[in-house]
Design a protein around this motif. Structure first.
Motif, PDB file in Angstrom:
ATOM      1  N   ALA A 168       7.744  -1.562  -3.629  1.00  0.00           N
ATOM      2  CA  ALA A 168       6.483  -2.035  -4.161  1.00  0.00           C
ATOM      3  C   ALA A 168       6.173  -3.111  -4.049  1.00  0.00           C
ATOM      4  O   ALA A 168       5.310  -3.890  -4.589  1.00  0.00           O
ATOM      5  CB  ALA A 168       7.001  -2.134  -5.906  1.00  0.00           C
ATOM      6  N   ARG A 188       3.184  -4.285 -10.192  1.00  0.00           N
ATOM      7  CA  ARG A 188       4.003  -3.862  -9.352  1.00  0.00           C
ATOM      8  C   ARG A 188       5.484  -3.603  -9.685  1.00  0.00           C
ATOM      9  O   ARG A 188       6.270  -2.820  -9.363  1.00  0.00           O
ATOM     10  CB  ARG A 188       3.817  -4.547  -7.904  1.00  0.00           C
ATOM     11  N   LEU A 191       5.851  -0.452 -11.592  1.00  0.00           N
ATOM     12  CA  LEU A 191       5.728   0.648 -10.658  1.00  0.00           C
ATOM     13  C   LEU A 191       7.401   0.682  -9.983  1.00  0.00           C
ATOM     14  O   LEU A 191       7.958   1.617  -9.854  1.00  0.00           O
ATOM     15  CB  LEU A 191       5.012   0.407  -9.316  1.00  0.00           C
ATOM     16  N   THR A 208      -3.647   0.722 -10.256  1.00  0.00           N
ATOM     17  CA  THR A 208      -4.406  -0.279  -9.435  1.00  0.00           C
ATOM     18  C   THR A 208      -5.257  -0.998 -10.368  1.00  0.00           C
ATOM     19  O   THR A 208      -5.940  -1.953  -9.549  1.00  0.00           O
ATOM     20  CB  THR A 208      -5.118   0.333  -8.236  1.00  0.00           C
ATOM     21  N   GLN A 216      -4.188  -2.580  -3.773  1.00  0.00           N
ATOM     22  CA  GLN A 216      -4.753  -1.324  -4.314  1.00  0.00           C
ATOM     23  C   GLN A 216      -4.137  -0.354  -3.234  1.00  0.00           C
ATOM     24  O   GLN A 216      -3.731   1.206  -3.486  1.00  0.00           O
ATOM     25  CB  GLN A 216      -6.118  -1.031  -4.507  1.00  0.00           C
ATOM     26  N   THR A 219      -0.585   0.312  -2.996  1.00  0.00           N
ATOM     27  CA  THR A 219      -0.018   0.989  -4.087  1.00  0.00           C
ATOM     28  C   THR A 219      -0.391   2.403  -3.758  1.00  0.00           C
ATOM     29  O   THR A 219       0.654   3.402  -3.819  1.00  0.00           O
ATOM     30  CB  THR A 219      -0.537   0.729  -5.400  1.00  0.00           C
TER      31      THR A 219
END
Ligand SMILES: Nc1ncnc2c1ncn2[C@@H]1O[C@H](COP(=O)(O)OP(=O)(O)OP(=O)(O)O)[C@@H](O)[C@H]1O
Length: 300
Positions: A168, A188, A191, A208, A216, A219
């Motif tokens: 991440a 993040r 994530l 995002t 973005q 990701t």
């Protein structure tokens, strides 16, 4: 519009969005009722205070693909993700139909919570962490479904969490307190926490929305890599161009109903988008990728 376009109405392909009977299943990314692979949700309804927020949604996400869940504000994207993740129980549909949510043939709604958390992870929109946790400890929370009750972190848990942080792009933040992070950094970390869960199905709600353009793309690259590794990814997205560039399959919601689903090249077209978003769109073709590039203007 591809030759594989199917509609359940007599309307021209891609036209006639707006009602539950008007679902457009289009393109090679579309999955039909016979397809048991990936995520396959049927007749998902959810209501609150007598208001039907999701109205008999059928939604698929193919295995090993990035699918985008699209739709205007309030169309039901977050609610659908929560029901799919088991955070909210579905309501009985208008016709009393029971919802069914299957993943690779397994009935997710019937799985005990802990087992479900070993299969799927949900990254919620603006998820907050008020606990005074370090970034690494926050990511280690993703390992809880994988270890015995009351057991501490194993060496493998720390290894997986560290790898998730790196994936991440947050390895350098491992020792920071989550509360001190920016919105994008926090996003993040959420994530990374989901990646530490090692899910086969990853659901993300606007992953995002706090990120700069490079972050973005980064990701979305992570999501594409996961899909390449066989993970089924379903992400609610507002940026239709980001969806066009990175998703294989998209599902469009409006007023709690699916109005179109299929390959981005077939679904991200003015006939679908303009009535759903109340805009006038033009679609160009990206010279390198062949994917749609969209521009928007207000409707007159
Ligand atoms: N607990 C609740 N009580 C009342 N209304 C709710 C509740 N949860 C959701 N809603 C309503 O359901 C509708 C769908 O909300 P949801 O958050 O799923 O939409 P969304 O597509 O994710 O929207 P956005 O793009 O703005 O995030 C909205 O009108 C919202 O106000």
């Amino acid at each position: 519009m591809s030759e594989t376009t199917r509609t359940t109405t007599d309307a021209p392909s891609g036209v006639g969005v707006g009602g539950p009977q008007d679902v457009v299943e289009v393109g090679p990314g579309a999955t039909g009722p016979q397809d048991a692979g990936g995520l396959d949700a049927r007749r998902v309804s959810w209501s609150v205070d007598g208001r039907l927020i999701l109205d008999g949604v059928d939604c698929t996400a193919p295995t090993g693909a990035v699918s985008g869940l699209l739709g205007p504000n309030g169309s039901g994207k977050s609610t659908l993700l929560r029901v799919l993740a088991g955070v909210r129980a579905p309501s009985a549909g208008a016709a009393g139909d029971a919802a069914q949510v299957r993943f690779e043939g397994t009935d997710l709604l019937a799985l005990p919570r802990r087992r479900r958390a070993r299969v799927l992870a949900l990254v919620e929109q603006d998820a907050s962490t008020d606990l005074p946790l370090s970034v690494l400890d926050a990511v280690l929370l993703g390992r809880i479904p994988h270890r015995a009750l009351l057991a501490g972190d194993s060496a493998r848990d720390r290894e997986v969490a560290t790898a998730a942080l790196a994936r991440a792009g947050m390895a350098a933040f491992a020792d920071r307190e989550v509360a001190t992070l920016s919105g994008g950094e926090r996003q993040r970390v959420h994530l990374a926490r989901a990646l530490a869960q090692e899910p086969a199905l990853l659901l993300l709600d606007e992953p995002t929305n706090h990120l700069d353009i490079a972050a973005q793309l980064d990701t979305m690259r992570v999501l594409r890599d996961l899909a390449h590794d066989g993970v089924t990814v379903l992400a609610a997205l507002h940026d239709l161009n980001l969806a066009a560039q990175t998703c294989d399959h998209v599902v469009v919601l409006a007023d709690g109903r699916v109005v179109a689903a299929g390959d981005v090249r077939d679904v991200l077209v003015p006939d679908v988008l303009d009535p759903v978003y109340g805009v006038r769109s033009d679609v160009l073709v990206h010279p390198r990728t062949g994917r749609p590039v969209l521009t928007f203007a207000p409707q007159d």
